[in-house]
Write a protein that holds these residues in place. Structure first.
Motif, PDB file in Angstrom:
ATOM      1  N   ALA A  61       0.864  -1.194   0.000  1.00 57.15           N
ATOM      2  CA  ALA A  61       0.000   0.000   0.000  1.00 57.15           C
ATOM      3  C   ALA A  61       0.888   1.226   0.000  1.00 57.15           C
ATOM      4  CB  ALA A  61      -0.926   0.008   1.212  1.00 57.15           C
ATOM      5  N   PHE A  62       0.468   2.242  -0.738  1.00 61.74           N
ATOM      6  CA  PHE A  62       1.266   3.454  -0.912  1.00 61.74           C
ATOM      7  C   PHE A  62       0.290   4.622  -0.960  1.00 61.74           C
ATOM      8  CE2 PHE A  62       3.869   6.472  -3.381  1.00 61.74           C
ATOM      9  CZ  PHE A  62       5.130   6.283  -2.850  1.00 61.74           C
ATOM     10  N   VAL A  63      -0.148   5.041   0.214  1.00 59.48           N
ATOM     11  CA  VAL A  63      -1.208   6.046   0.322  1.00 59.48           C
ATOM     12  C   VAL A  63      -0.605   7.398   0.673  1.00 59.48           C
ATOM     13  CG1 VAL A  63      -3.313   6.735   1.525  1.00 59.48           C
ATOM     14  CG2 VAL A  63      -2.905   4.318   1.002  1.00 59.48           C
ATOM     15  N   SER A  64      -0.920   8.387  -0.125  1.00 59.79           N
ATOM     16  CA  SER A  64      -0.516   9.754   0.146  1.00 59.79           C
ATOM     17  C   SER A  64      -1.778  10.599   0.201  1.00 59.79           C
ATOM     18  CB  SER A  64       0.415  10.262  -0.965  1.00 59.79           C
ATOM     19  OG  SER A  64       0.879  11.561  -0.684  1.00 59.79           O
ATOM     20  N   SER A  65      -1.989  11.248   1.327  1.00 52.43           N
ATOM     21  CA  SER A  65      -3.240  11.991   1.508  1.00 52.43           C
ATOM     22  C   SER A  65      -2.947  13.448   1.885  1.00 52.43           C
ATOM     23  CB  SER A  65      -4.074  11.332   2.609  1.00 52.43           C
ATOM     24  OG  SER A  65      -5.320  11.966   2.744  1.00 52.43           O
ATOM     25  N   PRO A  66      -3.724  14.387   1.295  1.00 55.35           N
ATOM     26  CA  PRO A  66      -4.840  14.135   0.382  1.00 55.35           C
ATOM     27  C   PRO A  66      -4.360  13.695  -1.007  1.00 55.35           C
ATOM     28  CG  PRO A  66      -4.492  16.478   0.628  1.00 55.35           C
ATOM     29  CD  PRO A  66      -3.575  15.815   1.611  1.00 55.35           C
ATOM     30  N   GLY A  67      -5.152  12.839  -1.612  1.00 58.22           N
ATOM     31  CA  GLY A  67      -4.853  12.405  -2.974  1.00 58.22           C
ATOM     32  C   GLY A  67      -5.724  13.158  -3.967  1.00 58.22           C
ATOM     33  N   TYR A  68      -5.833  12.618  -5.160  1.00 58.57           N
ATOM     34  CA  TYR A  68      -6.687  13.226  -6.188  1.00 58.57           C
ATOM     35  C   TYR A  68      -7.051  12.156  -7.205  1.00 58.57           C
ATOM     36  CZ  TYR A  68      -2.274  13.353  -8.813  1.00 58.57           C
ATOM     37  OH  TYR A  68      -1.096  13.009  -9.429  1.00 58.57           O
ATOM     38  N   ASP A  69      -8.074  12.422  -7.971  1.00 59.65           N
ATOM     39  CA  ASP A  69      -8.504  11.500  -9.023  1.00 59.65           C
ATOM     40  C   ASP A  69      -7.536  11.634 -10.194  1.00 59.65           C
ATOM     41  OD1 ASP A  69      -9.687  10.070 -11.051  1.00 59.65           O
ATOM     42  OD2 ASP A  69     -11.665  10.999 -10.846  1.00 59.65           O
ATOM     43  N   PRO A  70      -6.783  10.582 -10.523  1.00 54.86           N
ATOM     44  CA  PRO A  70      -5.821  10.699 -11.622  1.00 54.86           C
ATOM     45  C   PRO A  70      -6.467  10.983 -12.973  1.00 54.86           C
ATOM     46  CG  PRO A  70      -6.019   8.417 -10.887  1.00 54.86           C
ATOM     47  CD  PRO A  70      -6.750   9.256  -9.894  1.00 54.86           C
TER      48      PRO A  70
ATOM     49  N   PRO B  76      -3.739  24.158  -0.826  1.00 56.30           N
ATOM     50  CA  PRO B  76      -2.778  24.342   0.277  1.00 56.30           C
ATOM     51  C   PRO B  76      -2.369  23.040   0.954  1.00 56.30           C
ATOM     52  CG  PRO B  76      -4.974  25.077   0.918  1.00 56.30           C
ATOM     53  CD  PRO B  76      -5.032  24.830  -0.552  1.00 56.30           C
ATOM     54  N   TYR B  77      -3.136  21.958   0.773  1.00 52.02           N
ATOM     55  CA  TYR B  77      -2.790  20.678   1.374  1.00 52.02           C
ATOM     56  C   TYR B  77      -1.829  19.859   0.505  1.00 52.02           C
ATOM     57  CZ  TYR B  77      -6.636  21.844   4.492  1.00 52.02           C
ATOM     58  OH  TYR B  77      -7.449  22.473   5.387  1.00 52.02           O
ATOM     59  N   LYS B  78      -1.430  20.418  -0.628  1.00 50.76           N
ATOM     60  CA  LYS B  78      -0.367  19.863  -1.487  1.00 50.76           C
ATOM     61  C   LYS B  78      -0.609  18.411  -1.908  1.00 50.76           C
ATOM     62  CE  LYS B  78       3.104  22.866   0.648  1.00 50.76           C
ATOM     63  NZ  LYS B  78       4.390  22.947   1.373  1.00 50.76           N
ATOM     64  N   PRO B  79      -1.649  18.155  -2.685  1.00 53.45           N
ATOM     65  CA  PRO B  79      -1.891  16.779  -3.135  1.00 53.45           C
ATOM     66  C   PRO B  79      -0.813  16.224  -4.054  1.00 53.45           C
ATOM     67  CG  PRO B  79      -3.389  18.326  -4.220  1.00 53.45           C
ATOM     68  CD  PRO B  79      -2.699  19.082  -3.142  1.00 53.45           C
ATOM     69  N   PHE B  80      -0.003  17.088  -4.685  1.00 55.17           N
ATOM     70  CA  PHE B  80       1.074  16.591  -5.545  1.00 55.17           C
ATOM     71  C   PHE B  80       2.294  16.124  -4.747  1.00 55.17           C
ATOM     72  CE2 PHE B  80      -0.576  19.269  -9.281  1.00 55.17           C
ATOM     73  CZ  PHE B  80      -1.186  18.163  -9.851  1.00 55.17           C
ATOM     74  N   LEU B  81       2.344  16.445  -3.461  1.00 55.42           N
ATOM     75  CA  LEU B  81       3.449  15.979  -2.629  1.00 55.42           C
ATOM     76  C   LEU B  81       3.286  14.478  -2.388  1.00 55.42           C
ATOM     77  CD1 LEU B  81       5.947  16.693  -0.874  1.00 55.42           C
ATOM     78  CD2 LEU B  81       4.347  17.007   1.034  1.00 55.42           C
ATOM     79  N   VAL B  82       4.280  13.700  -2.764  1.00 54.40           N
ATOM     80  CA  VAL B  82       4.224  12.241  -2.586  1.00 54.40           C
ATOM     81  C   VAL B  82       4.725  11.945  -1.171  1.00 54.40           C
ATOM     82  CG1 VAL B  82       4.844  10.003  -3.569  1.00 54.40           C
ATOM     83  CG2 VAL B  82       4.715  12.017  -5.046  1.00 54.40           C
ATOM     84  N   ARG B  83       3.834  12.033  -0.212  1.00 58.51           N
ATOM     85  CA  ARG B  83       4.224  11.992   1.197  1.00 58.51           C
ATOM     86  C   ARG B  83       4.942  10.714   1.624  1.00 58.51           C
ATOM     87  NH1 ARG B  83       0.110  15.764   1.113  1.00 58.51           N
ATOM     88  NH2 ARG B  83       0.513  17.550   2.485  1.00 58.51           N
TER      89      ARG B  83
END
Length: 666
Positions: A267-276, A296-303
């Motif tokens: 599993a590789f969950v980064s939140s918040p995510g987005y619909d690809p 501002p929650y930076k969904p492109f950041l691969v946490r």
């Protein structure tokens, strides 16, 4: 005389031979070789690029994560354009004349003689109507183009997205990419671009003077078929991924789960995510990208690989292992905890000032006693005396680094972060060489201070403990095509230098954490889970909730790290979320906990931190940027006026410049 007649026959023979050769060539051209016939009657040959489908990406059980669907794009060859009804053309495509001119100018700049994209992703209805009237618009054609489709809309940061190549990419590709081609921009799409992209094909078509296709040239003899990209089978389990993304909805943080026996990421969950699907190339892609980029929650950041967090108490088992290996403690080493630990002239409290009394290694892990691990850290750093602090600190750092902290683990994704494992030189600069002691950096012993790690690194530590002293480098791809091919480096055991015998007392404490310690509320009936809660200090708000674990204790199948930002104690949010993921993987179901917790509560909870302050700062920054730009523009204008005045021998405009400066100062 005889010589004359002999020469005449020779010359005549030469002429006859030439005539026969010409007649033979003419016969070949007209009867045997049809290339010239096919090019006659004002017909011309055009080459059309056949775009291959990118390779699909599957989960570990063959479930589709990414596939393709066919759309139609409009292409233009500027040199072939003739007079036509431009307004009708624009009306048909839903654009205005200004946009038409802009796109045509771009195509001409690229090449007047080569085709380039003009309009992307026509709807089926628009494609049908445009194709019917194509002969009215010479120089334009419609061609199929496969694009990405994400059936379950999950794992966006893991999968990444594709985009159209820019001039820089084209220039660096050595002629491979052309205008209108797509390339992986992030995630697996970027990491495995050469495997996924396939090979373009070329179709040669005969068209008449009006651009109407008249059939395949030479029956396709000179065509090349497009070769689809290869299939990738990932290590991801879509069941865990979906559950993880639901549990992390309206939260900021990450979930990483690893199979300890292979290093495969489950599993590789980064939140918040987005619909690809929002970033599929098309009309709304730019708008969607800007909206996500401005979030501002930076969904492109691969946490999982780019966010850094203090490990907090999850670091304590690692400290104990190193101390035992170095002979500083034994499993029987005790410490009396009065609720604090004294280091030099500092007093460091246990969490909430709890008094743990007499603790051993296992009970200190179970009860998360800060004092015990502060004592362990000082033993490690002070063993060679205070004058050797730099040297012994470096030895400690090297031992920690063997677990994968402070460096990249080599994941098969781009832009992996390193976390932060500070060097002695850092403290030499902060306090000057010889000016710091173990008490100065005592917070490192309990996973705080300058120490930080990515969620992937935290999960990898758990896999190492589960394996009693080694790990396989985490990776995301199991096979390419039908071949079980992974990089050799992912099949090698990486030993951390700790004897296997020292793991059992640490694991005893980790089991106690879940059985009756800080994570007792997340105990899974019938499954022995060994874990460690953490409450990572956060200078920008509420502490982060951290939990790391593996299960079952014997023959572990899953190691996991969960971080929920600004959520408080690890037992409150991270531990329950991790327990749901673990049980889902081991049983494919989730049972009710004796504590009464259930997944719905965690799925529905909104823990997003208040970003109003951040947004205000952004607005203020934008205002300052606007003022700065206005100032620069004014100075440029003044400079231009002054320059012109000088050339024309007019009075200087120093008063104007002074006025601008006074206004700016105000």
């Amino acid at each position: 005389m005889n010589q004359y007649f002999e020469r005449r026959y020779i010359i005549g023979g030469i002429f006859i031979t030439l005539i026969l050769i010409l007649l033979g060539r003419l016969f070949y051209i007209q009867i045997i070789d049809d290339r010239y016939a096919l090019s006659a009657s004002k017909n011309v040959i055009r080459q059309y690029i056949q775009y291959p489908a990118r390779g699909p990406i599957l989960d570990r059980n063959g479930k589709i994560l990414v596939t393709n669907e066919l759309v139609y794009d409009v292409f233009v060859t500027p040199k072939e354009i003739k007079s036509f009804d431009t307004l009708e053309f624009c009306k048909l495509l839903g654009i205005d004349r200004t946009e038409f001119n802009k796109r045509l100018a771009k195509a001409i700049k690229y090449s007047p003689n080569l085709q380039s994209p003009f309009e992307k992703q026509l709807s089926p209805q628009l494609y049908a109507s445009f194709q019917e009237r194509l002969s009215e618009f010479p120089g334009f054609r419609v061609g199929p183009h496969p694009i990405r489709n994400y059936p379950d809309s999950v794992a966006a940061q893991f999968l990444g997205y594709i985009g159209e190549v820019n001039d820089n990419v084209i220039a660096k590709s050595g002629g491979y990419y052309r205008l209108g081609d797509y390339i992986g921009i992030s995630g697996v799409e970027k990491a495995y671009e050469t495997v996924l992209r396939g090979q373009r094909g070329v179709k040669n078509m005969m068209v008449d003077s009006k651009g109407v296709q008249k059939g395949s040239y030479a029956n396709g003899e000179y065509d090349t078929l497009a070769v689809a990209g290869e299939k990738l089978t990932s290590s991801l389990d879509i069941r865990l991924q979906k559950l993880g993304e639901k549990l992390m909805k309206n939260k900021v943080g990450s979930i990483v789960a690893i199979e300890p026996s292979s290093g495969e990421i489950l599993a590789f969950v980064s939140s918040p995510g987005y619909d690809p699907n929002l970033l599929v190339v098309g009309h709304n892609r730019s708008t969607n990208y800007n909206r996500l980029n401005d979030n501002p929650y930076k969904p492109f950041l691969v946490r999982p690989i780019q966010a850094n967090y203090p490990p907090g108490s999850s670091f304590k088992p690692l400290s104990a292992l190193i101390a035992m290996q170095e002979g500083m403690i034994t499993p029987q080493t005790t410490y009396y905890c009065p609720g604090y630990y004294t280091a030099g002239n500092r007093r460091i409290a246990c969490f909430h000032g709890e008094r743990h009394g007499l603790v051993t290694l296992s009970s200190a892990v179970a009860e998360s006693c800060n004092g015990y691990f502060d004592m362990v850290f000082e033993k490690l750093i002070n063993r060679n005396g205070p004058k050797q602090t730099d040297t012994t600190f470096t030895l400690w750092r090297n031992n920690v680094a063997k677990f994968g902290l402070g460096g990249r683990l080599g994941l098969d994704l781009p832009s992996e972060g390193t976390g932060l494992l500070p060097k002695a030189s850092r403290y030499d600069k902060m306090y000057h060489r010889g000016g710091w002691r173990s008490s100065t950096v005592i917070s490192l012993g309990i996973g705080q201070g300058e120490l930080s790690a990515t969620p992937l690194q935290l999960a990898n530590i758990e896999a190492t403990i589960a394996n009693h002293g080694f790990y396989y480098k985490p990776h995301l791809i199991k096979s390419i095509g039908n071949r079980e091919i992974i990089k050799k480096e992912y099949t090698i055991k990486n030993y951390v230098g700790i004897d296997p015998q020292y793991f059992e007392p640490v694991i005893d404490g980790m089991q106690a954490v879940v059985d009756h310690g800080t994570a007792a509320g997340s105990k899974i009936p019938g499954i022995i889970m060994c874990g460690k809660t953490g409450t990572a200090q956060n200078s920008h708000g509420e502490d982060h909730s951290v939990f790391v674990a593996f299960a079952p204790r014997e023959n572990p199948k899953i190691a996991i790290a969960v971080v929920v930002e600004n959520a408080g104690q690890g037992s409150s949010w991270a531990a329950p979320i991790a327990s749901f993921i673990v049980e889902k993987y081991l049983r494919d179901s989730i049972t009710r906990r004796p504590s009464g917790i259930d997944p719905e509560r965690y799925m529905n909870a909104n823990l997003l931190p208040d970003m109003s302050r951040y947004i205000s700062q952004q607005k203020r920054r934008a205002q300052l940027d606007s003022i700065k730009k206005a100032r620069v523009d004014s100075l440029k204008k003044a400079a231009a006026i002054q320059s012109a005045a000088y050339k024309n021998k007019k009075p200087a405009v120093s008063n104007y410049l002074s006025a601008i400066k006074r206004k700016d100062d105000e």
